[in-house]
Motif scaffolding. Structure first.
Motif, PDB file in Angstrom:
ATOM      1  N   LYS A   1       0.845  -1.200   0.000  1.00  0.00           N
ATOM      2  CA  LYS A   1       0.000   0.000   0.000  1.00  0.00           C
ATOM      3  C   LYS A   1       0.877   1.246   0.000  1.00  0.00           C
ATOM      4  CE  LYS A   1      -3.617   2.239   2.684  1.00  0.00           C
ATOM      5  NZ  LYS A   1      -4.401   2.232   3.918  1.00  0.00           N
ATOM      6  N   ASP A   2       0.585   2.177  -0.903  1.00  0.00           N
ATOM      7  CA  ASP A   2       1.346   3.430  -0.943  1.00  0.00           C
ATOM      8  C   ASP A   2       0.944   4.311   0.235  1.00  0.00           C
ATOM      9  OD1 ASP A   2       2.803   2.800  -3.249  1.00  0.00           O
ATOM     10  OD2 ASP A   2       1.204   3.530  -4.551  1.00  0.00           O
ATOM     11  N   ILE A   3       1.951   4.797   0.953  1.00  0.00           N
ATOM     12  CA  ILE A   3       1.746   5.621   2.144  1.00  0.00           C
ATOM     13  C   ILE A   3       2.517   6.923   1.969  1.00  0.00           C
ATOM     14  CG2 ILE A   3       2.140   5.781   4.644  1.00  0.00           C
ATOM     15  CD1 ILE A   3       0.251   3.521   4.057  1.00  0.00           C
ATOM     16  N   CYS A   4       1.878   8.008   2.315  1.00  0.00           N
ATOM     17  CA  CYS A   4       2.523   9.321   2.325  1.00  0.00           C
ATOM     18  C   CYS A   4       2.215   9.959   3.668  1.00  0.00           C
ATOM     19  CB  CYS A   4       1.998  10.178   1.179  1.00  0.00           C
ATOM     20  SG  CYS A   4       2.753  11.810   1.091  1.00  0.00           S
ATOM     21  N   ARG A   5       3.261  10.315   4.418  1.00  0.00           N
ATOM     22  CA  ARG A   5       3.072  10.886   5.755  1.00  0.00           C
ATOM     23  C   ARG A   5       4.105  11.974   6.024  1.00  0.00           C
ATOM     24  NH1 ARG A   5      -0.779   7.971   5.628  1.00  0.00           N
ATOM     25  NH2 ARG A   5      -1.714   6.706   7.250  1.00  0.00           N
ATOM     26  N   ASN A   6       3.733  12.882   6.866  1.00  0.00           N
ATOM     27  CA  ASN A   6       4.682  13.854   7.395  1.00  0.00           C
ATOM     28  C   ASN A   6       5.231  13.297   8.701  1.00  0.00           C
ATOM     29  OD1 ASN A   6       4.697  16.078   5.554  1.00  0.00           O
ATOM     30  ND2 ASN A   6       2.573  16.441   6.153  1.00  0.00           N
ATOM     31  N   ILE A   7       6.542  13.316   8.832  1.00  0.00           N
ATOM     32  CA  ILE A   7       7.180  12.768  10.029  1.00  0.00           C
ATOM     33  C   ILE A   7       8.263  13.733  10.514  1.00  0.00           C
ATOM     34  CG2 ILE A   7       6.782  10.372   9.323  1.00  0.00           C
ATOM     35  CD1 ILE A   7       9.868  10.314   8.642  1.00  0.00           C
ATOM     36  N   GLU A   8       8.704  13.493  11.721  1.00  0.00           N
ATOM     37  CA  GLU A   8       9.863  14.212  12.245  1.00  0.00           C
ATOM     38  C   GLU A   8      11.115  13.609  11.611  1.00  0.00           C
ATOM     39  OE1 GLU A   8       9.862  16.892  14.271  1.00  0.00           O
ATOM     40  OE2 GLU A   8       7.682  16.838  14.088  1.00  0.00           O
ATOM     41  N   PRO A   9      12.136  14.410  11.336  1.00  0.00           N
ATOM     42  CA  PRO A   9      13.339  13.899  10.671  1.00  0.00           C
ATOM     43  C   PRO A   9      14.068  12.802  11.439  1.00  0.00           C
ATOM     44  CG  PRO A   9      13.361  16.304  10.741  1.00  0.00           C
ATOM     45  CD  PRO A   9      12.186  15.847  11.544  1.00  0.00           C
ATOM     46  N   ASP A  10      13.898  12.756  12.766  1.00  0.00           N
ATOM     47  CA  ASP A  10      14.614  11.757  13.556  1.00  0.00           C
ATOM     48  C   ASP A  10      13.776  10.514  13.883  1.00  0.00           C
ATOM     49  OD1 ASP A  10      12.879  12.999  15.307  1.00  0.00           O
ATOM     50  OD2 ASP A  10      14.337  13.203  16.924  1.00  0.00           O
ATOM     51  N   MET A  11      12.613  10.371  13.244  1.00  0.00           N
ATOM     52  CA  MET A  11      11.763   9.211  13.509  1.00  0.00           C
ATOM     53  C   MET A  11      12.402   7.945  12.961  1.00  0.00           C
ATOM     54  SD  MET A  11       7.800   8.584  12.429  1.00  0.00           S
ATOM     55  CE  MET A  11       6.757   8.041  13.763  1.00  0.00           C
ATOM     56  N   LEU A  12      12.434   6.906  13.788  1.00  0.00           N
ATOM     57  CA  LEU A  12      12.984   5.622  13.358  1.00  0.00           C
ATOM     58  C   LEU A  12      11.946   4.852  12.544  1.00  0.00           C
ATOM     59  CD1 LEU A  12      14.781   4.531  16.642  1.00  0.00           C
ATOM     60  CD2 LEU A  12      15.860   5.299  14.516  1.00  0.00           C
TER      61      LEU A  12
END
Length: 157
Positions: A10-21
């Motif tokens: 499944k294609d996923i697009c999310r905004n995350i913090e740069p340091d997220m593992l």
């Protein structure tokens, strides 16, 4: 920061913090088979496939998976369900916490080497921590699964 990955088809697009593992990212999307065990890349509980290669997701930033295909055990249910029965039959699933990592790495091993020796199996799985067993149950389960697959004609001759 925006990332786009293909997670379990499944294609996923999310905004995350740069340091997220990567482990935190996939778990936030419901992939609870990916476990946090040591946070030092030593236990194998967090194994996922990135572009079909096993990766320890506790040591990879999620942004490194941007544009890649990530597969967790949730995305391998058909492949894993039959194998899981062989592990359980050998009593190797005692608490079950390490099973997803073992299964992911065994699937990777069998894709790479469909006829591994006992030594090759144990070497490939050496990075998987299991505190309940001595790994003999897992080895017996893998060997029984390989034998079953050969009888069905699913493992290369």
């Amino acid at each position: 920061m925006e990332i786009k990955i293909n997670l379990n088809g499944k294609d996923i697009c999310r905004n995350i913090e740069p340091d997220m593992l990567l482990i935190d990212f996939v778990r936030s999307l419901g992939c609870v088979s990916v476990k946090r065990g040591c946070d030092t890349s030593n236990c194998g509980l967090c194994t996922v496939f990135v572009d079909e290669q096993p990766v320890l997701s506790c040591s990879v930033l999620a942004v490194r998976a941007n544009g890649h295909k990530v597969v967790t055990l949730e995305g391998l249910q058909e492949e894993a369900s039959e194998f899981a029965a062989f592990i359980a039959d050998q009593g190797a699933e005692q608490c079950g916490f390490c099973n997803p990592g073992f299964m992911m790495n065994t699937i990777a091993l069998l894709k790479e080497n469909p006829h591994p020796s006992d030594e090759e199996i144990l070497a490939y799985l050496a990075g998987n921590l299991c505190r309940c067993s001595g790994y003999e149950g897992q080895l017996r389960g893998i060997k029984a699964y390989l034998s079953f697959q050969e009888q069905k004609g699913k493992v290369g001759n």
